[in-house]
Write a protein that holds these residues in place. Structure first.
Motif, PDB file in Angstrom:
ATOM      1  N   THR A   1     -28.618 -61.547  -0.806  1.00  0.00           N
ATOM      2  CA  THR A   1     -28.622 -60.468  -1.978  1.00  0.00           C
ATOM      3  C   THR A   1     -29.161 -59.231  -1.781  1.00  0.00           C
ATOM      4  O   THR A   1     -30.213 -58.633  -2.512  1.00  0.00           O
ATOM      5  N   PRO A   2     -28.757 -58.481  -0.899  1.00  0.00           N
ATOM      6  CA  PRO A   2     -29.396 -57.317  -0.421  1.00  0.00           C
ATOM      7  C   PRO A   2     -29.135 -56.306  -1.469  1.00  0.00           C
ATOM      8  O   PRO A   2     -28.081 -55.968  -2.083  1.00  0.00           O
ATOM      9  N   ASN A   3     -30.086 -55.116  -1.591  1.00  0.00           N
ATOM     10  CA  ASN A   3     -29.856 -54.208  -2.446  1.00  0.00           C
ATOM     11  C   ASN A   3     -29.406 -52.843  -1.702  1.00  0.00           C
ATOM     12  O   ASN A   3     -29.149 -53.317  -0.444  1.00  0.00           O
ATOM     13  N   ARG A   4     -29.065 -51.893  -2.096  1.00  0.00           N
ATOM     14  CA  ARG A   4     -28.483 -50.822  -1.164  1.00  0.00           C
ATOM     15  C   ARG A   4     -29.322 -50.538  -0.132  1.00  0.00           C
ATOM     16  O   ARG A   4     -28.585 -50.444   1.229  1.00  0.00           O
ATOM     17  N   GLN A   5     -30.508 -50.066  -0.204  1.00  0.00           N
ATOM     18  CA  GLN A   5     -31.609 -49.703   0.825  1.00  0.00           C
ATOM     19  C   GLN A   5     -31.408 -51.019   2.040  1.00  0.00           C
ATOM     20  O   GLN A   5     -31.460 -50.683   3.104  1.00  0.00           O
ATOM     21  N   GLU A   6     -31.653 -52.123   1.494  1.00  0.00           N
ATOM     22  CA  GLU A   6     -31.552 -53.344   2.530  1.00  0.00           C
ATOM     23  C   GLU A   6     -30.140 -53.501   3.225  1.00  0.00           C
ATOM     24  O   GLU A   6     -30.427 -53.835   4.375  1.00  0.00           O
ATOM     25  N   ALA A   7     -29.369 -53.270   2.533  1.00  0.00           N
ATOM     26  CA  ALA A   7     -27.788 -53.391   3.113  1.00  0.00           C
ATOM     27  C   ALA A   7     -27.671 -52.298   4.031  1.00  0.00           C
ATOM     28  O   ALA A   7     -27.080 -52.498   5.043  1.00  0.00           O
ATOM     29  N   GLU A   8     -28.184 -51.055   3.928  1.00  0.00           N
ATOM     30  CA  GLU A   8     -28.163 -50.064   4.993  1.00  0.00           C
ATOM     31  C   GLU A   8     -28.914 -50.379   6.228  1.00  0.00           C
ATOM     32  O   GLU A   8     -28.451 -50.044   7.212  1.00  0.00           O
TER      33      GLU A   8
ATOM     34  N   GLY B   1     -26.710 -51.067   9.120  1.00  0.00           N
ATOM     35  CA  GLY B   1     -26.759 -49.708   9.975  1.00  0.00           C
ATOM     36  C   GLY B   1     -25.598 -48.707   9.604  1.00  0.00           C
ATOM     37  O   GLY B   1     -25.405 -47.640  10.211  1.00  0.00           O
ATOM     38  N   ARG B   2     -25.421 -48.745   8.023  1.00  0.00           N
ATOM     39  CA  ARG B   2     -24.512 -47.961   7.688  1.00  0.00           C
ATOM     40  C   ARG B   2     -25.191 -47.164   6.304  1.00  0.00           C
ATOM     41  O   ARG B   2     -25.704 -47.911   5.634  1.00  0.00           O
ATOM     42  N   PRO B   3     -24.752 -45.727   6.153  1.00  0.00           N
ATOM     43  CA  PRO B   3     -25.201 -45.189   4.763  1.00  0.00           C
ATOM     44  C   PRO B   3     -24.358 -45.687   3.915  1.00  0.00           C
ATOM     45  O   PRO B   3     -23.055 -46.101   4.005  1.00  0.00           O
ATOM     46  N   ILE B   4     -24.975 -45.782   2.558  1.00  0.00           N
ATOM     47  CA  ILE B   4     -24.157 -46.347   1.425  1.00  0.00           C
ATOM     48  C   ILE B   4     -24.576 -45.342   0.121  1.00  0.00           C
ATOM     49  O   ILE B   4     -25.496 -45.230  -0.402  1.00  0.00           O
ATOM     50  N   HIS B   5     -23.345 -44.608   0.018  1.00  0.00           N
ATOM     51  CA  HIS B   5     -23.556 -43.697  -1.180  1.00  0.00           C
ATOM     52  C   HIS B   5     -22.402 -43.825  -2.193  1.00  0.00           C
ATOM     53  O   HIS B   5     -22.156 -43.052  -3.140  1.00  0.00           O
TER      54      HIS B   5
ATOM     55  N   MET C   1     -20.078 -49.115   0.099  1.00  0.00           N
ATOM     56  CA  MET C   1     -20.492 -50.418  -0.234  1.00  0.00           C
ATOM     57  C   MET C   1     -19.806 -51.550   0.352  1.00  0.00           C
ATOM     58  O   MET C   1     -20.384 -52.490   0.892  1.00  0.00           O
ATOM     59  N   LEU C   2     -18.294 -51.416   0.109  1.00  0.00           N
ATOM     60  CA  LEU C   2     -17.506 -52.204   0.655  1.00  0.00           C
ATOM     61  C   LEU C   2     -17.372 -52.513   2.313  1.00  0.00           C
ATOM     62  O   LEU C   2     -17.402 -53.438   2.731  1.00  0.00           O
TER      63      LEU C   2
END
Length: 276
Positions: A135-142, A146-150, A155-156
């Motif tokens: 269950t990562p949040n946006r910053q953890e998923a980045e 290794g991808r920016p998420i905006h 996100m997908l």
């Protein structure tokens, strides 16, 4: 009665970590147990100290739980070092634990870093493959992708990449978005589901990640499918935020008691429909 185990750090201020996990699991109708990975000195304004337990003592705690009251689900939260992660992975494999939810806690709500760099690699290699969902949040998923998420498209792309690389389902939380609180589930088999979320005008969000992942684990323990468990957990955290608790000088905790509402009535009417 169904049971759930939280393996995480202690938050002496009560808003996050083991304390939030035990409250959440209890209020979601399961018997809650714990194995503590670290003591933290923290409050709503930040983390001032972390004292890890030894890998051997963490293993003793996990053994004590599994040998007596076997958990129907396991939530893993703050684990700040690679040796502790290795210990958890080995013990959970040994006991063939089911319904494992991993919340990759890297940074506290206050901004304090909670995980060593080598621990992130150990998470990916040792714990994520055991998980039913992470269950990562946006910053953890980045960090993990290794991808920016905006955007929803990014996100997908990030969630797909993490699910493919780590061989597990990924719930990418959208609560840090500027526009909505929609979450995205990409399951290990490639199934994709969006969960609509209502943004609550409440700056007190200390422990939201701990609370959501613990509620998911509790509902998995009770036999709900992964999408149903997520929908019910989102309903619970929305109610906890809506209660409007205001404690502390920083980002305060949620109201896990939902403002004193009849929790059993809430549970019986909790949402289990998913949002496509």
């Amino acid at each position: 009665m169904k049971t759930a185990l939280s393996i995480a750090g202690s938050d002496c201020s009560g808003g996050a970590g083991i304390q939030a996990d035990l409250k959440t699991m209890t209020l979601n109708g399961v018997f809650a147990m714990s194995a503590i990975t670290a003591l933290t000195a923290q409050n709503t304004t930040g983390v001032s100290g972390i004292l890890e337990v030894s890998p051997a003592f963490l293993a003793q705690q996990i053994d004590a739980v599994f040998l007596d009251i076997r958990p129907d689900a396991v939530k893993i939260g703050m684990v700040s070092s690679a040796p502790l992660i290795a210990t958890i992975a080995e013990r959970l494999r040994f006991y063939q634990a089911r319904h494992i939810v991993v919340d990759p806690v890297m940074v506290a709500t206050s901004g304090s870093r909670l995980m060593e760099t080598d621990a992130v690699r150990s998470l990916r290699e040792q714990l994520f493959p055991l998980a039913e969902v992470i269950t990562p949040n946006r910053q953890e998923a980045e960090v993990l992708s290794g991808r920016p998420i905006h955007s929803r498209e990014e996100m997908l792309a990030a969630a797909r990449a993490i699910a493919f690389d780590c061989h597990c389902s990924v719930l990418l939380k959208g609560g840090h978005s500027d526009t909505d609180a929609d979450d995205l589930l990409v399951e290990a088999d490639g199934t994709e589901t969006w969960f609509a979320g209502r943004r609550i005008a409440n700056p007190n969000t200390h422990g939201t990640g701990c609370t959501l992942s613990s509620a998911i684990a509790a509902n998995l323990a009770k036999g709900y499918s992964l999408p149903q468990a997520i929908a019910r957990a989102k309903g619970y955290i929305t109610a906890a935020l809506s209660a409007g608790l205001d404690l502390g000088a920083g980002s305060g905790p949620l109201d896990h008691t939902l403002g004193g509402k009849d929790i059993f009535t809430w549970m019986n009417g909790a949402p289990d429909a998913i949002q496509e």
